[in-house]
Design a protein around this motif. Structure first.
Motif, PDB file in Angstrom:
ATOM      1  N   PHE A 103     -11.351  -1.753  -7.526  1.00  0.00           N
ATOM      2  CA  PHE A 103     -11.873  -0.150  -6.987  1.00  0.00           C
ATOM      3  C   PHE A 103     -11.147   0.377  -7.163  1.00  0.00           C
ATOM      4  N   LEU A 104     -10.900   1.168  -8.659  1.00  0.00           N
ATOM      5  CA  LEU A 104      -9.884   1.396  -9.227  1.00  0.00           C
ATOM      6  C   LEU A 104     -10.257   2.882  -9.276  1.00  0.00           C
ATOM      7  N   GLU A 105      -9.271   3.622  -9.880  1.00  0.00           N
ATOM      8  CA  GLU A 105      -9.163   5.176  -9.859  1.00  0.00           C
ATOM      9  C   GLU A 105     -10.432   5.713 -11.196  1.00  0.00           C
ATOM     10  N   PHE A 143      -6.539  -1.426  -4.739  1.00  0.00           N
ATOM     11  CA  PHE A 143      -7.972  -0.078  -4.940  1.00  0.00           C
ATOM     12  C   PHE A 143      -6.490   1.072  -5.839  1.00  0.00           C
ATOM     13  N   GLY A 144      -7.686   1.450  -6.078  1.00  0.00           N
ATOM     14  CA  GLY A 144      -6.496   2.386  -6.718  1.00  0.00           C
ATOM     15  C   GLY A 144      -6.163   2.254  -7.883  1.00  0.00           C
ATOM     16  N   SER A 145      -5.038   2.425  -8.846  1.00  0.00           N
ATOM     17  CA  SER A 145      -4.343   2.918  -9.918  1.00  0.00           C
ATOM     18  C   SER A 145      -3.580   1.507 -10.628  1.00  0.00           C
ATOM     19  N   LEU A 146      -4.015   1.550 -11.937  1.00  0.00           N
ATOM     20  CA  LEU A 146      -3.668   0.112 -12.918  1.00  0.00           C
ATOM     21  C   LEU A 146      -2.050   0.658 -12.918  1.00  0.00           C
ATOM     22  N   ILE A 197      -3.257  -5.569  -2.780  1.00  0.00           N
ATOM     23  CA  ILE A 197      -2.865  -4.022  -3.327  1.00  0.00           C
ATOM     24  C   ILE A 197      -3.121  -2.260  -3.340  1.00  0.00           C
ATOM     25  N   CYS A 198      -2.966  -1.418  -3.181  1.00  0.00           N
ATOM     26  CA  CYS A 198      -3.731  -0.284  -3.066  1.00  0.00           C
ATOM     27  C   CYS A 198      -2.431   1.141  -3.335  1.00  0.00           C
ATOM     28  N   TRP A 199      -2.729   1.487  -4.476  1.00  0.00           N
ATOM     29  CA  TRP A 199      -1.483   2.722  -4.763  1.00  0.00           C
ATOM     30  C   TRP A 199      -2.330   3.470  -5.808  1.00  0.00           C
ATOM     31  N   VAL A 200      -1.854   4.655  -5.758  1.00  0.00           N
ATOM     32  CA  VAL A 200      -2.781   5.307  -6.781  1.00  0.00           C
ATOM     33  C   VAL A 200      -1.806   6.291  -7.364  1.00  0.00           C
ATOM     34  N   PHE A 201      -1.447   6.622  -8.729  1.00  0.00           N
ATOM     35  CA  PHE A 201      -0.094   7.280  -9.082  1.00  0.00           C
ATOM     36  C   PHE A 201      -0.385   8.206 -10.291  1.00  0.00           C
ATOM     37  N   ASP A 202      -0.217   8.946 -10.631  1.00  0.00           N
ATOM     38  CA  ASP A 202       0.018  10.250 -11.608  1.00  0.00           C
ATOM     39  C   ASP A 202      -0.364   9.524 -12.700  1.00  0.00           C
ATOM     40  N   SER A 203       0.418   8.607 -13.222  1.00  0.00           N
ATOM     41  CA  SER A 203       0.752   8.833 -14.975  1.00  0.00           C
ATOM     42  C   SER A 203       1.099   6.966 -14.557  1.00  0.00           C
ATOM     43  N   PRO A 204       0.479   5.389 -15.444  1.00  0.00           N
ATOM     44  CA  PRO A 204       0.812   4.514 -15.293  1.00  0.00           C
ATOM     45  C   PRO A 204       2.221   4.580 -15.983  1.00  0.00           C
ATOM     46  N   SER A 219       0.944  -1.046   0.404  1.00  0.00           N
ATOM     47  CA  SER A 219       0.239  -0.058  -0.120  1.00  0.00           C
ATOM     48  C   SER A 219       1.272   1.129  -0.003  1.00  0.00           C
ATOM     49  N   GLY A 220       0.486   1.894  -0.707  1.00  0.00           N
ATOM     50  CA  GLY A 220       1.595   3.616  -0.967  1.00  0.00           C
ATOM     51  C   GLY A 220       2.615   3.596  -1.064  1.00  0.00           C
ATOM     52  N   PHE A 221       3.595   3.040  -1.892  1.00  0.00           N
ATOM     53  CA  PHE A 221       4.490   3.030  -2.295  1.00  0.00           C
ATOM     54  C   PHE A 221       4.941   4.115  -2.354  1.00  0.00           C
ATOM     55  N   PHE A 222       6.292   4.662  -2.162  1.00  0.00           N
ATOM     56  CA  PHE A 222       7.016   5.521  -2.515  1.00  0.00           C
ATOM     57  C   PHE A 222       8.472   5.830  -3.447  1.00  0.00           C
ATOM     58  N   LEU A 223       8.050   6.165  -5.124  1.00  0.00           N
ATOM     59  CA  LEU A 223       9.741   5.533  -5.483  1.00  0.00           C
ATOM     60  C   LEU A 223       9.784   7.274  -6.050  1.00  0.00           C
ATOM     61  N   ILE A 224      11.235   6.988  -6.539  1.00  0.00           N
ATOM     62  CA  ILE A 224      11.439   8.610  -6.955  1.00  0.00           C
ATOM     63  C   ILE A 224      10.323   8.534  -8.809  1.00  0.00           C
TER      64      ILE A 224
END
Length: 496
Positions: A316-318, A295-298, A270-277, A248-253
Motif C-alpha cells: 500500500f504505497l503512497e 506501507f508508505g514510501s519506497l 515495513i511502514c514509513w513515509v519519506f519526503d524524498s527517497p 515503522s516510522g524510523f526517525f533519522l537525521i
C-alpha cells in the motif's frame, strides 16, 4: 459481612459461618493468584487489608499491574506524590517475591484550570527516578514479562533507561513505549533469553551497539518491533532466530540505510513515509519469508533478494513519484506470492509492459485483493494488465476506499465489450469474487463480465450502498440468471 455472620451464627454453627467468610482464603495459591492478577495495584491493596492471609496473597502475587489509576489518586500533584509513596512502600514489603509479569503505565500530569503550573513539576521531576527504581525492583525479582509505557512533561530532557533490564536472564518479553528515554545496551557479551522485544518512541544512540547486542546476545529472539525509533546509525538487523520483524516510522537525521539478514524470518512489516527517497536503501536477505507487508514510501534502492517461499505480498504505497522509478526491482522479488494485496497508487505505478509480457510474471498468484477509490476510466487499463499477469487467479476481492474529492464523472466509459475484447485468461479460473460497487457503470460492467464469462465461478458477493441498490440489482439481474454461481447482494454498512 461480620454482622451477617453474627445473625447466621444463631442458626448455623460457628464452623459453618467461618467457612462462609473465608472461602477465598481456602483456595489454592495458584487459583488465588490467577484471580488477583486481574486487579489493578490499588484494588490489590484493598484486598490485602482484609486479613493476614489476604495480605500474604497480595504481597506474593506474581503479576503486578501498576496502571488504571483513578483520578482520585492522580488528580493533583499531592495525590500523585502520595501514590508514589504508597507504591514505594508496597514494593518494599513484597521483598524478593518473584514477579512473573510487571505492567507499568505512567503519564505526565496535565495542568488543570486553576492549578498552580509551577506545582506541576513537583510530581514530574521525581517521576523518572521512582519509576526506574520500580523497574529495577522487578528485574531483581526475576521478571519474565516487562511492559512499560510512560511519558514525561519536559520533553527536552532525556533519561537513560536502566541497563540492568538488558542483563536480566529471566526476561522473555520486553515492551517499552517511552519518550524522552535513551536505550543503551551493555557493551560486553552475555546471553539474553528474550523472545519478544517491542520498542516505541525511544532513542537509540549508542554507536550501533544496540543491533550488535541483538546479533551477539539475543540468540532466542523471535519477534522484534521498532516503531517510531530514533537512530543515528545505519540500521542492521541480523539474527539467526528472528521470525517476525515490524519496522515503522524510523526517525533519522539525514540518511537511512537498512540491512536485514535473517535466515528464519517469516513475516516482515515495513511502514514509513519519506519526503524524498534519496540516500535511503533497503537490502534484505530472508530466504524463508512468507509474508511481506509494505506501507508508505519506497526507497531509492531496494534489494529484497529471492523470496521463493513468499505467500503474501501486501503493498500500500503512497502516490509519489518515487514509486515509478523504484517499483520495478521490488516487483521482480515478489513474483512467487500466492496472495497479492495492493492499493490504487501501487497498481498505477506497476510496470504495465512487464505485466503484459509473456509468460505472465505472476503465474503463481491465486488470490488478489485490491483497494481503489473508484472504477475510473484511467485506472481500468492498469487493472487489465494486472489481471493479465495472473492467469491462475481463483479469488478476487475489490474494495473501495474513495478519498475526499475523488472524481466521480469519469467512471462510466468502459463497456462490457471492452472486457470481452481483453481475452483475459484468469476469468476461466475464478471461483470466488467479492466486489464493492458505487457510482458509475464501470464496476457494474466488470461484475457482469465475470458473472457471464467465468464458467467455474462458485460465489460472488456484491456490496453496494443504499442509494445504488435499485440500479445495481436491476443491471445484474439478467446476468445472475445466466450464471450457476451464487450471487449474494449485501448492503454496505455505514460506519459511525
Amino acid at each position: 459481612m461480620a454482622s451477617a455472620s453474627r445473625r447466621v451464627e444463631g442458626i448455623c454453627g460457628g464452623r459453618e459461618s467461618e467457612s462462609m467468610i473465608d472461602v477465598f482464603s481456602k483456595l489454592p495459591d495458584q487459583i488465588s493468584h490467577h484471580i488477583l492478577c486481574l486487579l489493578a495495584v490499588t484494588d490489590l491493596a484493598r484486598f490485602g487489608c482484609v486479613s493476614k492471609r489476604c495480605r500474604e496473597l497480595c504481597l506474593s502475587s506474581p503479576k503486578l499491574n501498576l496502571d488504571e489509576f483513578s483520578s482520585v489518586n492522580t488528580s493533583t500533584c499531592y495525590k500523585r506524590l502520595e501514590l508514589f509513596t504508597y507504591l514505594d512502600r508496597f514494593l518494599f514489603r513484597r521483598g524478593d517475591n518473584k514477579i512473573q509479569s510487571f505492567r507499568l503505565r505512567w503519564y505526565r500530569h496535565d495542568v488543570c484550570e486553576g492549578e498552580d503550573e509551577e506545582a506541576q513539576c513537583v510530581c514530574d521531576c521525581c517521576a523518572s527516578f521512582r519509576l526506574f527504581t520500580w523497574i529495577e525492583n522487578a528485574v531483581r525479582c526475576n521478571v519474565e514479562v516487562l511492559d512499560v509505557a510512560m511519558n514525561y512533561q519536559d520533553e527536552e530532557e532525556r533519561f537513560l533507561f536502566p541497563a540492568s533490564v538488558f542483563l536480566c536472564g529471566t526476561l522473555r518479553h520486553l515492551r517499552l513505549h517511552l519518550n524522552c528515554t535513551v536505550l543503551k545496551t551493555p557493551l560486553f557479551a552475555f546471553q539474553s533469553n528474550l523472545k519478544i522485544l517491542e520498542l516505541k518512541n525511544v532513542d537509540i544512540d549508542d554507536g550501533g551497539g544496540f543491533f550488535k547486542w541483538i546479533l551477539c546476545c539475543c540468540k532466542f529472539i523471535e519477534e522484534l518491533s521498532l516503531e517510531h525509533v530514533c537512530v543515528t546509525q545505519e540500521i542492521s538487523v541480523e539474527s539467526s532466530s528472528l521470525k517476525i520483524l515490524n519496522c515503522s516510522g524510523f526517525f533519522l537525521i539525514d540518511k537511512c540505510h537498512i540491512n536485514i539478514s535473517c535466515e528464519k524470518l517469516e513475516y516482515i512489516r515495513i511502514c514509513w513515509v519519506f519526503d524524498s527517497p534519496r540516500n535511503k536503501s533497503l537490502n534484505m536477505f530472508a530466504p524463508n519469508l512468507k509474508s511481506f507487508k509494505w506501507f508508505g514510501s519506497l526507497m531509492n534502492h531496494s534489494n529484497l533478494g529471492k523470496l521463493e517461499l513468499l505467500e503474501v505480498a501486501s503493498f500500500f504505497l503512497e502516490p509519489t513519484l518515487d514509486i515509478l522509478d523504484n517499483i520495478v526491482e521490488v516487483f521482480h522479488s515478489l513474483c512467487r506470492a500466492k496472495l497479492f494485496m495492493l492499493n490504487e497508487a501501487t497498481i498505477k505505478a506497476l510496470p504495465l509492459k512487464e505485466l503484459s509480457s509473456r509468460p505472465a510474471p505472476l503465474c503463481d498468484t491465486s488470490s488478489l485483493c485490491i483497494e481503489i477509490g473508484s472504477f475510473i476510466d484511467e485506472l481500468i487499463p492498469a487493472m487489465v494488465s494486472l489481471f493479465r499477469a495472473m492467469p491462475k487467479l481463483c479469488t478476487l476481492c475489490i474494495m473501495l476506499n474513495p478519498p475526499s474529492g475523488a472524481p466521480t464523472s469519469n467512471a462510466s466509459g468502459i463497456s462490457m465489450e471492452y472486457w470481452k475484447l481483453q481475452n483475459l485468461a484468469f476469468v476461466y479460473q475464478l471461483k470466488h469474487v467479492a466486489i464493492e460497487l458505487c457510482h458509475g457503470s464501470n464496476g457494474i460492467e466488470l461484475a457482469r463480465y465475470i458473472i457471464e464469462y467465468a464458467p467455474n465461478l462458485q460465489k460472488m458477493v456484491i456490496v453496494y450502498s443504499s442509494q445504488d441498490k435499485e440500479k445495481i440489482t436491476r443491471e445484474l439481474e439478467k446476468s445472475k440468471m445466466i450464471s450457476n454461481a451464487t450471487i449474494d447482494f449485501q448492503e454496505k454498512s455505514i460506519k459511525r
